[in-house]
Design a protein around this motif. Structure first.
Motif, short mmCIF file in Angstrom:
data_model
loop_
_atom_site.label_atom_id
_atom_site.label_comp_id
_atom_site.label_asym_id
_atom_site.label_seq_id
_atom_site.Cartn_x
_atom_site.Cartn_y
_atom_site.Cartn_z
N GLY A 1 -51.72 -36.29 27.99
CA GLY A 1 -53.03 -35.70 28.21
C GLY A 1 -53.40 -34.68 27.14
N GLU A 2 -52.48 -34.41 26.24
CA GLU A 2 -52.72 -33.44 25.18
C GLU A 2 -53.17 -34.11 23.88
OE1 GLU A 2 -49.09 -31.30 24.88
OE2 GLU A 2 -49.26 -30.37 26.87
N ASP A 3 -53.28 -35.43 23.90
CA ASP A 3 -53.72 -36.16 22.71
C ASP A 3 -54.63 -37.30 23.15
OD1 ASP A 3 -51.94 -38.09 23.73
OD2 ASP A 3 -50.29 -37.26 22.55
N SER A 4 -54.98 -38.17 22.26
CA SER A 4 -55.91 -39.25 22.56
C SER A 4 -55.21 -40.57 22.89
CB SER A 4 -56.85 -39.47 21.36
OG SER A 4 -56.10 -39.76 20.19
N VAL A 5 -53.92 -40.52 23.20
CA VAL A 5 -53.17 -41.74 23.50
C VAL A 5 -53.68 -42.36 24.80
CG1 VAL A 5 -50.90 -42.66 24.10
CG2 VAL A 5 -51.10 -40.95 22.30
N THR A 6 -54.03 -43.64 24.75
CA THR A 6 -54.49 -44.37 25.93
C THR A 6 -53.32 -45.13 26.54
OG1 THR A 6 -55.03 -46.38 24.69
CG2 THR A 6 -56.74 -44.67 24.84
N ALA A 7 -53.56 -45.72 27.72
CA ALA A 7 -52.53 -46.52 28.38
C ALA A 7 -52.11 -47.68 27.48
CB ALA A 7 -53.04 -47.04 29.72
N SER A 8 -53.08 -48.33 26.83
CA SER A 8 -52.77 -49.46 25.94
C SER A 8 -51.90 -49.01 24.76
CB SER A 8 -54.06 -50.10 25.42
OG SER A 8 -54.81 -50.64 26.48
N ASP A 9 -52.23 -47.85 24.18
CA ASP A 9 -51.46 -47.31 23.07
C ASP A 9 -50.02 -47.04 23.49
OD1 ASP A 9 -53.77 -47.32 21.52
OD2 ASP A 9 -54.26 -45.23 22.00
N ALA A 10 -49.89 -46.38 24.64
CA ALA A 10 -48.56 -46.00 25.12
C ALA A 10 -47.72 -47.24 25.42
CB ALA A 10 -48.68 -45.12 26.36
N LEU A 11 -48.34 -48.26 26.00
CA LEU A 11 -47.59 -49.48 26.34
C LEU A 11 -47.16 -50.24 25.10
CD1 LEU A 11 -49.58 -50.78 29.45
CD2 LEU A 11 -47.31 -49.77 29.40
N ARG A 12 -48.00 -50.26 24.07
CA ARG A 12 -47.59 -50.93 22.83
C ARG A 12 -46.34 -50.26 22.25
NH1 ARG A 12 -53.12 -50.42 21.54
NH2 ARG A 12 -54.30 -52.32 22.00
N SER A 13 -46.35 -48.93 22.23
CA SER A 13 -45.20 -48.18 21.71
C SER A 13 -43.96 -48.42 22.57
CB SER A 13 -45.54 -46.69 21.68
OG SER A 13 -44.45 -45.94 21.21
N LEU A 14 -44.14 -48.42 23.89
CA LEU A 14 -43.02 -48.66 24.80
C LEU A 14 -42.44 -50.05 24.59
CD1 LEU A 14 -41.28 -48.05 27.34
CD2 LEU A 14 -43.19 -48.93 28.72
N ASN A 15 -43.30 -51.07 24.53
CA ASN A 15 -42.83 -52.44 24.37
C ASN A 15 -42.07 -52.62 23.06
OD1 ASN A 15 -44.04 -53.04 26.80
ND2 ASN A 15 -45.91 -53.85 25.88
N THR A 16 -42.54 -51.96 22.01
CA THR A 16 -41.84 -52.02 20.72
C THR A 16 -40.43 -51.45 20.84
OG1 THR A 16 -43.91 -51.83 19.49
CG2 THR A 16 -41.88 -51.28 18.31
N ASP A 17 -40.31 -50.30 21.54
CA ASP A 17 -39.00 -49.67 21.72
C ASP A 17 -38.07 -50.55 22.57
OD1 ASP A 17 -39.72 -47.49 20.23
OD2 ASP A 17 -40.19 -46.21 21.95
N ILE A 18 -38.63 -51.16 23.61
CA ILE A 18 -37.81 -52.02 24.48
C ILE A 18 -37.25 -53.20 23.69
CG2 ILE A 18 -37.88 -53.62 26.43
CD1 ILE A 18 -39.84 -51.75 27.80
N MET A 19 -38.11 -53.86 22.94
CA MET A 19 -37.67 -55.03 22.17
C MET A 19 -36.69 -54.66 21.07
SD MET A 19 -39.12 -57.16 24.01
CE MET A 19 -38.44 -58.58 23.15
N ALA A 20 -36.75 -53.41 20.60
CA ALA A 20 -35.83 -52.96 19.56
C ALA A 20 -34.53 -52.42 20.14
CB ALA A 20 -36.51 -51.88 18.71
N GLY A 21 -34.42 -52.44 21.47
CA GLY A 21 -33.20 -51.96 22.11
C GLY A 21 -33.13 -50.45 22.21
N LYS A 22 -34.26 -49.76 22.02
CA LYS A 22 -34.26 -48.28 22.07
C LYS A 22 -35.07 -47.76 23.25
CE LYS A 22 -36.14 -47.94 18.03
NZ LYS A 22 -36.73 -47.35 16.80
N GLY A 23 -35.37 -48.65 24.18
CA GLY A 23 -36.23 -48.27 25.30
C GLY A 23 -35.50 -47.52 26.39
N PRO A 24 -36.21 -47.16 27.44
CA PRO A 24 -35.63 -46.39 28.55
C PRO A 24 -34.75 -47.25 29.44
CG PRO A 24 -37.90 -46.96 29.02
CD PRO A 24 -37.65 -47.41 27.62
N ASP A 25 -34.00 -46.58 30.31
CA ASP A 25 -33.17 -47.29 31.29
C ASP A 25 -33.97 -47.54 32.57
OD1 ASP A 25 -30.55 -47.03 29.78
OD2 ASP A 25 -31.08 -44.92 30.00
N ILE A 26 -34.76 -46.53 32.95
CA ILE A 26 -35.57 -46.61 34.16
C ILE A 26 -37.05 -46.61 33.78
CG2 ILE A 26 -36.34 -45.31 36.19
CD1 ILE A 26 -33.73 -46.39 36.85
N LEU A 27 -37.82 -47.51 34.40
CA LEU A 27 -39.26 -47.57 34.16
C LEU A 27 -40.01 -47.24 35.44
CD1 LEU A 27 -39.34 -50.92 32.16
CD2 LEU A 27 -40.02 -48.71 31.25
#
Length: 508
Positions: free
Chosen positions: A122-148
């Motif tokens: 909420g402190e920047d202009s990141v939208t849900a779509s932006d955040a999900l793209r970044s998350l999906n990239t991390d998951i596919m690279a094996g650097k994502g979270p354990d719990i979603l």
């Protein structure tokens, strides 16, 4: 809260993030206790005072759910300042319930550090779509979270792509021990395997006279009834509240979004058109600024607790003053039922479950899944058990707990607020209001009788259709829906714009 140490130039203070030391005149603040690893980091902990002892330990006086406690923190050379194990938790939005659960878990497991990442601060202009793209990239690279924490995410899509772990064993183990609401725990079941589970859920209800309540079997019949009442009451500004078009859209979108989806996840154009047309009948003409200021409120989940009656919704006040004839929303606590029943008694109204074409709908709250690419699946499963356990579930006040023992515990806590005495209770409180003309209205808030509580429990147990919580699709409907309701955008154009945006999103 602040306190002095043995030396007068040392100032200590305690906040949710920890206990800190500052030397007066200096420029450095040093953290002595990490709040995220201790009970003071629990959002329910209300700080009262801090005492710095001669042996350099700290005493923190506080209250948690109206129970007073004193925590003692002392230095130990044998204890690591950083836990040896770590799991990562990801949520699109921050949530006090989640932070509370993390605090409870870390208190029970001091050797595990829970790293919480928030996708949209909420402190920047990141939208849900932006955040999900970044998350999906991390998951596919094996650097994502354990719990979603899956609220706002395309859960079905994640299941189809194999990104969520089978958690059937963990969920069923908790159910055998405490009893989970069977209909809710299988929300995200596919081929007899559970891939995610909501921590809680909400139900849609409508409040009004007998004609309104009888029309609640579908959005179509309700829309026709509200339109008829509007014709009969041309001088009543808002027939149904809330008045804010975004809030109004969200209530009914959550009710109908499952019925509007095709099997491939796209939106059915005819169903979408019917939804928007019914929204126009329910909402009426665009709201004026004066109406917005004078007629506000609706009942929905609240992050706050029921203590001190802060759960009373503005909707109750609007219906009491007879500025509107009906209200719709989602309830997630018995405290909200208390308010509804109080207004019903004062105004001669009733309430019932709002259905989608005769089907009972529920809104999943804080749905949790384990990443199939997690390297800490055992720890993640242990954390999930804590989230579903009585200690966390019993303190949920934004949604009905999925854990039935947790539901009973939450009921007992709410009962203390409203005098909890059954059918012959006089009521825990009375609230009186006056309008601009000086006319007085009042409502008694007392603990419901067994019949009302049994009726609520029956509604919880029969909920069958989960609403989608995909934020990206909702945002597309919200943007065009508000233009349709308020700015004269044509129905066909609004539908076309929504479907185009949704299809583009699903194709990414």
């Amino acid at each position: 809260v602040f306190g002095y140490g043995k030396e007068e130039d040392k100032l200590f203070y305690c906040a949710g993030s920890g206990i800190y030391r500052h030397i007066l005149g200096g420029t450095v603040v040093e953290q002595a206790v990490n709040g995220s690893l201790t009970s003071i980091g629990n959002p329910k902990t209300m700080l009262i005072s801090l005492a710095v002892m001669d042996d350099d330990s700290f005493l923190v006086a506080c209250s948690v759910d109206a129970e007073y406690k004193i925590y003692r923190y002392s230095y130990s050379a044998d204890t690591s300042s950083v836990p040896e194990k770590e799991i990562k938790v990801y949520s699109l939005e921050d949530c006090s319930v989640l932070r509370q659960a993390i605090s409870v878990y870390q208190k029970q497991n001091p050797d595990v550090y829970v790293d919480l990442e928030i996708g949209m601060s909420g402190e920047d202009s990141v939208t849900a779509s932006d955040a999900l793209r970044s998350l999906n990239t991390d998951i596919m690279a094996g650097k994502g979270p354990d719990i979603l924490i899956l609220d706002g995410m395309p859960v079905e899509n994640y299941i189809q792509k194999g990104l969520l772990e089978d958690i059937t064993g963990t969920v069923e183990a908790v159910s055998r021990e405490d009893g989970l609401f069977e209909n809710i725990m299988r929300t995200f079941e596919k081929d007899d395997k559970i891939y995610a589970v909501p921590l809680g859920f909400l139900l849609p209800v409508v409040q009004g006279d007998e004609a309104v309540v009888n029309a609640a079997e579908s959005m179509n019949t309700l829309a026709e009834q509200i339109a008829e009442i509007r014709e009969e009451n041309p001088h009543t500004g808002r027939i149904m509240i809330p008045t804010d078009s975004s809030d109004f859209l969200e209530i009914f979108y959550n009710l109908e979004n499952a019925a509007m989806r095709n099997e491939d996840g796209t939106l059915n154009e005819e169903a979408l058109k019917a939804f928007l047309e019914n929204m126009k009948k329910l909402y009426g003409e665009p709201i004026t600024q004066e109406e917005q200021e004078n007629t506000i409120g609706y009942f929905s989940a609240a992050e706050g607790g029921a203590s001190n009656l802060d759960g009373l919704r503005l909707q109750s006040m609007v219906l009491l003053s007879q500025q509107s004839k009906a209200g719709a929303g989602w309830i997630g606590s018995v405290s909200q039922l208390v308010e509804i029943l109080g207004v019903n008694q004062a105004c001669g109204l009733d309430y019932t479950e709002l259905k989608s074409e005769g089907k009972s709908v529920f809104l999943p709250y804080q749905s949790v899944g384990i990443s199939s690419k997690s390297k800490e699946k055992e720890l993640a499963s242990d954390f999930l058990k804590a989230l579903l356990g009585v200690e966390v579930q019993g303190t949920l006040n934004a949604a009905f707990p999925i854990n039935q023992k947790g539901y009973e515990k939450a009921m007992e806590f709410a009962k203390t607020t409203y005098g909890g005495g059954g059918d012959d209770a006089a009521g825990g409180a009375s609230i009186t209001m006056s309008d601009s003309s000086g006319s007085m209205s009042s409502v008694n808030l007392g603990w419901p009788g067994e019949e009302e509580l049994d009726g609520l429990k029956a509604l919880l147990e029969q909920a069958e259709v989960p609403a989608s919580t995909d934020d990206t699709i909702w945002n597309a409907v919200k943007e065009q829906g508000e233009k349709y309701l308020n700015e004269g955008l044509g129905l066909d154009e609004a539908c076309s714009n929504i479907i185009q945006k949704v299809n583009l999103y699903l194709a990414e």
